[in-house]
Design an enzyme around this catalytic site. Structure first.
Site, short mmCIF file in Angstrom:
data_model
loop_
_atom_site.label_atom_id
_atom_site.label_comp_id
_atom_site.label_asym_id
_atom_site.label_seq_id
_atom_site.Cartn_x
_atom_site.Cartn_y
_atom_site.Cartn_z
N HIS A 112 17.64 16.17 -79.89
CA HIS A 112 16.68 16.26 -78.79
C HIS A 112 16.76 17.61 -78.09
CE1 HIS A 112 16.03 11.63 -78.33
NE2 HIS A 112 15.68 12.10 -79.52
N GLU B 96 16.88 18.40 -74.93
CA GLU B 96 17.91 18.49 -73.88
C GLU B 96 19.28 18.74 -74.50
OE1 GLU B 96 15.29 14.85 -72.75
OE2 GLU B 96 15.70 16.07 -74.53
N CYS C 23 16.00 10.42 -72.96
CA CYS C 23 16.49 9.15 -73.48
C CYS C 23 17.87 8.89 -72.88
CB CYS C 23 16.56 9.21 -75.01
SG CYS C 23 17.92 10.22 -75.64
N CYS D 136 20.60 11.42 -74.04
CA CYS D 136 20.50 12.73 -73.41
C CYS D 136 20.84 12.65 -71.93
CB CYS D 136 19.10 13.31 -73.60
SG CYS D 136 18.78 13.88 -75.28
#
Length: 229
Positions: A152, A154, A189, A192
């Protein structure tokens, strides 16, 4: 975005298939497909009829548009929208075909790290395979990350710097829908979120729509970091 992208975006928003649009314009579906692929343009008469059927102006059809906030008159874009614009730029580098995300970490008004979601460096991405296993299984946020190829945005941004750098920094996150490049209401999410909290990030800025000041700010400690069962 130019004519081809605008046409596809408007058609999708109107819930019109290529076949239906082709029938309205008395052309073949392949012709509409070529227009949306950037191969040629409608003839003038057809173009005028197209704009009328879609209820848009010709200027709108051919405009180069993006979601980034732009300055009005002599006003400057705010710092927050500037950093969110930066995150959007990196989102367009994403190799994910389900959702494009970009993230920017800022500390003391200095960008210290950036990231976008995609496969590990040197490995095959979903753009390469043309397949998203999560889309195929109709999975949503928090589901099926074990079969997802992407790291992801992040996480990539956090991996690119040290915890010493991220303590009391802020992270700016933007999500983009690949189908029409519209804004997706961003949110980390739970995986993260845990990493953001652990990294000592102070605030999380999430773009939630188009236009200036269209974002929310969440203290990192208030993120949803564990999924309900």
């Amino acid at each position: 975005m130019g004519f081809s992208d605008n046409l596809k975006e408007i058609r999708n928003k109107r819930n019109i298939t290529q076949e239906q649009l082709a029938e309205l314009l008395s052309v073949s579906r392949q012709t509409v497909s070529k227009w949306e692929s950037g191969i040629g343009y409608p003839e003038t008469e057809t173009l005028l009829y197209l704009a009328k059927e879609l209820n848009v102006s010709l200027d709108y059809l051919f405009s180069e548009r993006c979601n980034m906030v732009r300055p009005e008159s002599s006003k400057r874009v705010s710092k927050i929208d500037t950093y969110l614009n930066c995150a959007e730029v990196f989102a367009y580098r994403s190799t994910c075909i389900k959702r494009k995300y970009g993230a920017v970490i800022v500390k003391d008004d200095v960008v210290i790290s950036t990231g976008y979601n995609g496969a590990p460096r040197g490995f095959e991405s979903c753009i390469d395979t043309g397949i998203c296993p999560r889309i195929d299984r109709n999975m949503h946020q928090g589901e099926g990350y074990g079969i997802c190829r992407a790291i992801h945005a992040e996480a990539n941004a956090l991996l690119n710097c040290s915890r010493q750098q991220t303590i009391d920094a802020d992270i700016y996150i933007v999500g983009i829908n690949p189908g029409d490049n519209s804004i997706h209401e961003a949110r980390p999410c739970p995986v993260c979120a845990r990493s953001i909290i652990q990294a000592g990030i102070r605030n999380v800025y999430l773009r939630i729509g188009e236009g200036a000041d269209n974002y929310i700010v969440i203290p990192a400690k208030d993120l949803k970091w564990v999924q309900e069962v």
